[in-house]
Design an enzyme around this catalytic site. Structure first.
Site, PDB file in Angstrom:
ATOM      1  N   LYS A 157      37.697  30.994  33.192  1.00 14.15           N
ATOM      2  CA  LYS A 157      36.803  29.837  33.145  1.00 14.15           C
ATOM      3  C   LYS A 157      37.478  28.614  32.510  1.00 14.15           C
ATOM      4  CE  LYS A 157      32.534  28.705  34.084  1.00 14.15           C
ATOM      5  NZ  LYS A 157      31.846  29.144  35.314  1.00 14.15           N
TER       6      LYS A 157
ATOM      7  N   CYS B   9      50.890  51.049  28.769  1.00 11.94           N
ATOM      8  CA  CYS B   9      49.988  52.215  28.751  1.00 11.94           C
ATOM      9  C   CYS B   9      50.198  53.089  29.997  1.00 11.94           C
ATOM     10  CB  CYS B   9      48.547  51.759  28.585  1.00 11.94           C
ATOM     11  SG  CYS B   9      47.461  53.133  28.127  1.00 11.94           S
ATOM     12  N   TYR B  10      49.241  53.135  30.933  1.00 14.09           N
ATOM     13  CA  TYR B  10      49.445  53.940  32.155  1.00 14.09           C
ATOM     14  C   TYR B  10      50.718  53.481  32.867  1.00 14.09           C
ATOM     15  CZ  TYR B  10      48.933  55.891  36.822  1.00 14.09           C
ATOM     16  OH  TYR B  10      49.168  56.555  37.996  1.00 14.09           O
TER      17      TYR B  10
ATOM     18  N   ASP C 135      32.675  26.064  38.938  1.00 13.38           N
ATOM     19  CA  ASP C 135      33.554  26.789  39.848  1.00 13.38           C
ATOM     20  C   ASP C 135      33.500  26.232  41.276  1.00 13.38           C
ATOM     21  OD1 ASP C 135      33.799  28.248  37.574  1.00 13.38           O
ATOM     22  OD2 ASP C 135      32.624  29.959  38.287  1.00 13.38           O
TER      23      ASP C 135
ATOM     24  N   HIS D 219      48.737  48.250  23.706  1.00 13.38           N
ATOM     25  CA  HIS D 219      48.312  47.125  24.550  1.00 13.38           C
ATOM     26  C   HIS D 219      48.657  45.780  23.899  1.00 13.38           C
ATOM     27  CE1 HIS D 219      46.040  49.291  27.669  1.00 13.38           C
ATOM     28  NE2 HIS D 219      45.870  50.198  26.710  1.00 13.38           N
TER      29      HIS D 219
ATOM     30  N   GLY E 130      45.588  51.820  33.051  1.00 18.54           N
ATOM     31  CA  GLY E 130      44.627  52.266  34.047  1.00 18.54           C
ATOM     32  C   GLY E 130      44.015  53.581  33.614  1.00 18.54           C
TER      33      GLY E 130
ATOM     34  N   GLU F 151      48.458  42.910  25.140  1.00 20.44           N
ATOM     35  CA  GLU F 151      47.622  41.820  25.646  1.00 20.44           C
ATOM     36  C   GLU F 151      46.351  41.613  24.826  1.00 20.44           C
ATOM     37  OE1 GLU F 151      48.093  44.753  26.943  1.00 20.44           O
ATOM     38  OE2 GLU F 151      46.404  45.510  28.116  1.00 20.44           O
TER      39      GLU F 151
END
Ligand code: XMP
Length: 504
Positions: free
Chosen positions: A360, A77-78, A221, A164, A50, A166
């Site tokens: 998606k 991280c944060y 969607d 990170h 963040g 991810e």
């Protein structure tokens, strides 16, 4: 279920995705509601990155009790710095802010780094760093500028990484998520079919015999959201499909046909003429957008008045929309983007957004599970104002038919050549240029159609695709031969920026 507690980092959407790739269900919730965390009974918790500093006056920090729940926690991280701060470690401004690829070195043995190379490239993006670790924590990785790149209290299953995992640039990231899932003891039995079954059961329990309204566009969607609701509440769902006459060739009939096969009330409104009347003489693209958006609301309003009060309004909001608009505010933004603020006048109690947590491609997968045909599930993005903004200048019925025919031929040739899977979006637009041509022995003075095809993953930037020449030339030949009024076909080679994807 693994719970991601969101502190506002830019990569948070990817974290949920990495967890689900391990066949574990994952939900993202905004930081701040600890009771909710307890109620959800997660098997593991991830604290995200963040933009804040843990020392800022109004920074949001997790409560100390979170770490006493006995649930494995991974801070990123944060999230790592917050864990350090709350548990008695210290965080300081980094001597050097690290942005980008950095070599991380694993120190000692850690379950989180099982099978991970001792030295590998990871993605860093931070200005603060952990200076001293809390009691009972050990340092498990470091970089040249960040001595505590990872720390853990293995006995309490508390883990923290400054980098990170991810992000794709972190070479060993996927392994780290897989290890964390094992540490949490998750069964890895979540599949898209479980998402569908769980969501249907949840919607059934929540909605009961309530009335539900869905504005169906025929896009992926809203179609998937509508079918999920139909499985849950059947005929208590009414789908309203407004055909503004600016859809692609045969699209309105296709949508009607697909939805006639599901258990729901389907109302199709043929409003083509109404829209054309409103658009008469209008050439400015922003004006066209406004007119189409407003008319859409009027039509929907008239229909919904006939339906009367409903309990729920369905929206096909997906995770990237949630991110785009800031968590918690997505419903408003999405409706403005697509159908112009529907909730303002429809008399309803609550919005339901069953796809809020999906990306998606996951929505497409869910659509397949629900039995939607491939041509709906794989539909490329199509703007709300439709062909109205793919016709430069005034929109007329003749021009709509012309661009529909040209577009259908182009799409057919692209699909026949098998290049559709590589393209993010491709379509034909009608320029307002007329030029001299020769057909047979006669002179023509006809329109020019523009073909566009782009590569992009975020639609914020895009590059023009290099369509094989033979595909383009076959499409161009067919368009000038089969579509009356066209004597020239152009290919748009511009990237975005400076152009946009749409040709308006
Ligand atoms: P541009 O032309 O801005 O388009 O580069 C980016 C993406 O957004 C789509 N688009 C829209 N989608 N309502 C939508 O739902 C709209 O009004 C709208 N305008 C553009 C466009 O097709 C592309 O995918």
């Amino acid at each position: 279920m693994i719970l991601v507690i969101d502190f506002g980092g830019q990569y948070n959407q990817l974290i949920a995705r990495r967890v689900r790739e391990n066949n574990v269900y994952c939900e993202v919730h905004t930081a701040g509601n600890f009771d909710k965390v307890r109620e959800l009974k997660p098997e593991g918790i991830i604290l995200t990155g963040g933009p804040q500093s843990v020392y800022a006056k109004d920074s949001s920090l997790p409560p100390a009790e979170l770490f006493d729940m006995g649930v494995p926690i991974l801070g990123i991280c944060y999230g790592a710095q917050a864990m350090a701060k709350v548990l008695g470690g210290t965080v300081e401004p980094a001597r050097v802010s690290e942005y980008g690829k950095t070599t991380v070195e694993i120190i000692g043995a850690s379950r989180l780094f099982d099978g991970v190379e001792k030295k590998s490239v990871a993605w860093m993006s931070h200005t603060d760093r952990i200076f001293s670790v809390p009691e009972n924590f050990t340092v498990t990785a470091s970089t040249a500028d960040c001595p505590v790149a990872a720390m853990e209290d293995a006995a309490r299953k508390l883990y923290a990484v400054q980098f990170h995992p991810e992000v794709v640039h972190t070479v060993e990231g996927k392994k780290i998520f897989s290890n964390f899932v094992d540490i949490c003891g998750c069964k890895r039995d979540w599949k898209m079919s479980s998402f569908v079954a769980d969501t249907v059961a949840r919607l059934k329990a929540k909605i009961g015999g309530g009335k539900v309204l869905c504005a169906l566009s025929g896009g992926v969607d809203s179609s998937v959201a509508a079918v999920l609701l139909s499985k849950a509440v059947g005929k208590n769902l009414t789908c309203v499909f407004v055909d503004h006459g600016l859809l692609r060739k045969n699209e309105a009939a296709e949508v009607a046909e697909v939805f006639s096969g599901f258990d729901l009330n389907f109302i199709k409104v043929d409003a083509g003429e109404r829209f054309l009347n409103k658009l008469r003489g209008v050439v400015e693209p922003e004006r066209k957008r406004k007119i189409i958006g407003e008319e859409f609301i009027r039509v929907f309003e008239e229909v919904s008045k006939k339906i009367g009060a409903v309990d729920y309004l369905v929206q096909g909001t997906i995770y990237p929309d949630v991110i785009e608009s800031g968590l918690g505010k997505s419903a408003v933004i999405k409706s403005h983007h697509n159908v112009g603020g529907l909730p303002d006048f429809v008399d309803f109690k609550e919005i339901v957004e069953p796809l809020r947590m999906l990306f998606k491609d996951e929505v497409r997968q869910a659509g397949r599970e629900l039995g939607l045909p491939e041509h709906i599930v794989n539909r490329q993005p199509f703007p709300g104002p439709g062909l109205g903004i793919r016709i430069i200048g005034e929109v007329t019925a003749e021009k709509v038919a012309l661009v529909q025919d040209a577009d259908a031929i182009y799409r057919e040739e692209i699909a026949r050549a098998g290049v559709d899977k590589d393209l993010a979006q491709y379509f034909a637009a009608l320029t307002n240029m007329r030029s001299v041509g020769v057909m047979g022995d006669g002179r023509t003075y006809d329109c020019a159609v523009a073909l566009r095809a782009v590569l992009t993953s975020d639609f914020m930037t895009a590059e023009a695709a290099q369509i094989p020449w033979e595909v383009l030339s076959r499409a161009a030949n067919r368009i000038v031969n089969e579509v009356k009024g066209v004597n020239r076909v152009l290919y748009d080679c511009t990237s975005k920026p400076p152009a946009t994807i749409e040709f308006e």
